[in-house]
Design an enzyme around this catalytic site. Structure first.
Site, PDB file in Angstrom:
ATOM      1  N   LYS A  74      -1.109   6.354  -2.782  1.00  0.00           N
ATOM      2  CA  LYS A  74      -0.012   5.433  -2.455  1.00  0.00           C
ATOM      3  C   LYS A  74       1.369   6.136  -2.045  1.00  0.00           C
ATOM      4  O   LYS A  74       1.561   7.176  -2.558  1.00  0.00           O
ATOM      5  CB  LYS A  74       0.485   4.504  -3.545  1.00  0.00           C
ATOM      6  CG  LYS A  74       1.293   3.558  -3.344  1.00  0.00           C
ATOM      7  CD  LYS A  74       1.487   2.525  -4.497  1.00  0.00           C
ATOM      8  CE  LYS A  74       2.592   1.382  -4.187  1.00  0.00           C
ATOM      9  NZ  LYS A  74       2.593   0.445  -5.393  1.00  0.00           N
ATOM     10  N   SER A  77       2.256  -4.357  -4.614  1.00  0.00           N
ATOM     11  CA  SER A  77       2.800  -3.561  -3.492  1.00  0.00           C
ATOM     12  C   SER A  77       1.861  -2.344  -3.027  1.00  0.00           C
ATOM     13  O   SER A  77       2.256  -1.497  -2.321  1.00  0.00           O
ATOM     14  CB  SER A  77       3.989  -2.665  -3.991  1.00  0.00           C
ATOM     15  OG  SER A  77       3.924  -2.073  -5.036  1.00  0.00           O
ATOM     16  N   SER A  80       1.205  -4.896  -9.052  1.00  0.00           N
ATOM     17  CA  SER A  80       1.055  -4.342  -7.751  1.00  0.00           C
ATOM     18  C   SER A  80      -0.241  -3.669  -7.492  1.00  0.00           C
ATOM     19  O   SER A  80      -0.571  -3.025  -6.537  1.00  0.00           O
ATOM     20  CB  SER A  80       2.373  -3.064  -7.681  1.00  0.00           C
ATOM     21  OG  SER A  80       3.531  -3.859  -7.415  1.00  0.00           O
TER      22      SER A  80
END
Length: 541
Positions: A112, A190, A214
């Site tokens: 990420k 996210s 997330s």
């Protein structure tokens, strides 16, 4: 000394996983074609690598081809590291040749683009000011280093909303990330880039970070498994070392076994993280405990709440999750619908004034205020990294809701911030009461069937569900209460619901909440559930 989890009993369970559970661990079974290797679970790919039936180079190239084919449609990877991946794959093959492979040797692993730093690789946080300054981390985050030390191959960095501030993935630099099931809909956030990448077979494994759901929100929207570990299971050495809300990185994969492998490889103490925990849990053994036998959950009790007694939930979501509960019952568990008691919590203003019942809107506002407190130190954080960027000087370039969080942080009193801990304590107390009688709590992961992508770099969730106003950033997610309490929680595919725009059905997720610090028990329940409600064949190819 910093060491990942390595319980002695785990080696036997690794052998079981790769030799018995993995079908292609049997040399008599014909191999898929080269480009179809990516469609295998990560544990199957690992079994083939260890048997030298495939090479890490060939497996990496297959994933890179898949990435080039699929990523333009989904927008999951925002920075591709083909050369680094190829170099790592060559090194993995050499280790296999020498008979010294590490636990995850040669498996692809998406990273990420938030605080999940990879030294030397651009990291923009989904924020235009950070992209403009060209931030390149000078070091690798400890949990990413753990994955590298276990032998993974990184094909690139995955998309995130600006500083991970909401439950969808979209930003002004890269645009939205889509679920593979219908690109008109968002992947969730996210960690939406990571979820879409692994769900579409661009990578074997991936990870995300979770301060309000997330890893679990995009897991639900992309039909994968993702665990928010207990705080400290995956150590962190990069700021923020956050306790409000409980912020932790965690594994994301297509199967529970793959999640267990990542937990085994990365968990464990680190001297740079005072909140990190020991590595004594055997996650592969926990998976085995749920995957073997017909009733692995016999004697276990599950408390089901369709709405946490607080959140509006769309009827199709509740129907799918309720139907999925049968998998736990087939595995031997007793399932009861219960009141979690969150609707009994009373909240107050500073000084104990204006006592009133907790509402979902107030709950979401409190989460936003906690996040504002974290984002408020962004200027000092980047100065620590030698980046003279004050995000407040670039407000016109920021997502409006993130900019509002930064503005709110400037007026946030220390007393006000600490007052929020009363709600955290109440949530912890209520969930612990239930988990004193039950082994697990199960809820929907998110309250809606799909969130349509916007076209302005700022996709938001719904502002109302069933006629009840909700916060479009996070209020449609049943995940963030668990960040208040700190319990381990895992999102699993529950099934599919009709598409609001017509077209392919969209995935629905359920959330399994475990007892404090018993991440292994959550994996056992997830493995048992997976036996009776398998989902792997539903991924679009």
């Amino acid at each position: 000394m910093s060491q990942p989890a390595a319980a002695a009993s785990a080696s036997d369970n690794w052998s079981w996983l790769l030799q018995q559970f993995a079908q292609y661990g049997n040399a008599r079974k014909a191999l898929p074609a080269a480009d179809e290797l990516v469609f295998l679970p990560a544990y199957e790919q690992l079994a083939l690598l260890k048997l030298k039936r495939v090479s890490a180079v060939d497996l990496t190239e297959a994933h890179l081809r898949r990435l080039r084919l699929v990523n333009p449609r989904l927008n999951a990877f925002v920075h591709v590291t083909e050369q680094l991946a190829r170099e790592a794959a060559v090194q993995s093959d050499e280790r296999y040749r020498l008979g010294r492979p590490r636990t995850l040797e040669g498996l692809t692993f998406g990273v990420k683009a938030l605080f999940d730093f990879l030294a030397g690789v651009p990291n923009d946080f989904g924020s235009k000011p950070m992209a403009d300054v060209g931030f390149v981390p000078p070091f690798t985050s400890v949990y990413i280093q753990r994955a590298l030390d276990a032998g993974v191959v990184v094909p690139g960095k995955t998309n995130t909303p600006e500083f991970g501030h909401k439950g969808t993935t979209d930003n002004k630099i890269h645009g939205p990330t889509s679920t593979p099931f219908d690109p008109r809909f968002n992947a969730g956030g996210s960690s939406g880039g990571s979820a879409a990448a692994v769900a579409s077979f661009m990578t074997a494994l991936t990870q995300g970070s979770d301060a309000g759901g997330s890893v679990r929100i995009p897991a639900a929207m992309c039909n994968i498994a993702a665990l928010k570990p207990s705080i400290g299971r995956w150590p962190q050495d990069a700021p923020p070392i956050a306790t409000a809300p409980f912020f932790t990185p965690g594994p994301m994969a297509r199967t529970v076994a793959d999640v267990a492998m990542l937990m085994q490889a990365i968990s464990g103490p680190h001297e740079g993280d005072p909140l990190s925990m020991d590595g004594s849990l055997d996650y592969i053994g926990a998976f085995r405990g749920g995957a073997e036998g017909k009733r692995p959950l016999a004697g276990k009790r599950i408390a089901y709440s369709p709405d946490m007694n607080l959140f509006p939930v769309e009827a199709p979501v509740e129907r799918v999750v309720r139907q999925a509960l049968q998998a736990f019952e087939k595995a031997g568990a007793v399932v009861d619908q219960v009141n979690l008691g969150l609707n009994e919590i009373q909240v107050t203003d500073l000084g104990g004034r204006n006592r009133r019942p907790l509402t979902s809107q107030y709950f979401a506002d409190t989460w936003g205020l906690m996040q504002a407190g974290l984002y408020g130190h962004a200027r000092d954080l980047f100065l620590e990294f030698g980046i003279p960027v004050d995000l407040r000087e670039h407000m016109e370039q920021l997502t409006p809701q993130f900019a509002a969080m930064l503005n709110r942080s400037e007026s946030l009193l220390a007393e006000e911030y600490r007052h929020l801990d009363f709600l955290r304590a109440d949530v912890l107390h209520k969930l612990n009461i239930v988990l004193g009688t039950y082994n697990y709590i199960v809820t929907p992961t998110v309250a809606v069937v799909g969130v349509q992508n916007g076209n302005n770099g700022n996709t938001l969730g719904p502002s109302a569900i069933n006629g009840v106003a909700v916060d479009p950033l996070i209020g449609w997610c049943l995940t963030y209460p668990v960040n208040f309490s700190g319990h381990p929680a895992m999102s699993l595919p529950a099934g599919f619901a009709p598409n609001p725009l017509e077209g392919p059905e969209l995935p629905v997720g359920l959330q399994v909440i475990g007892r404090m610090k018993r991440d292994d028990e959550v994996i056992t329940a997830a493995a048992a559930y997976e036996q009776y409600n398998p989902w792997y064949q539903r991924y679009p190819r």
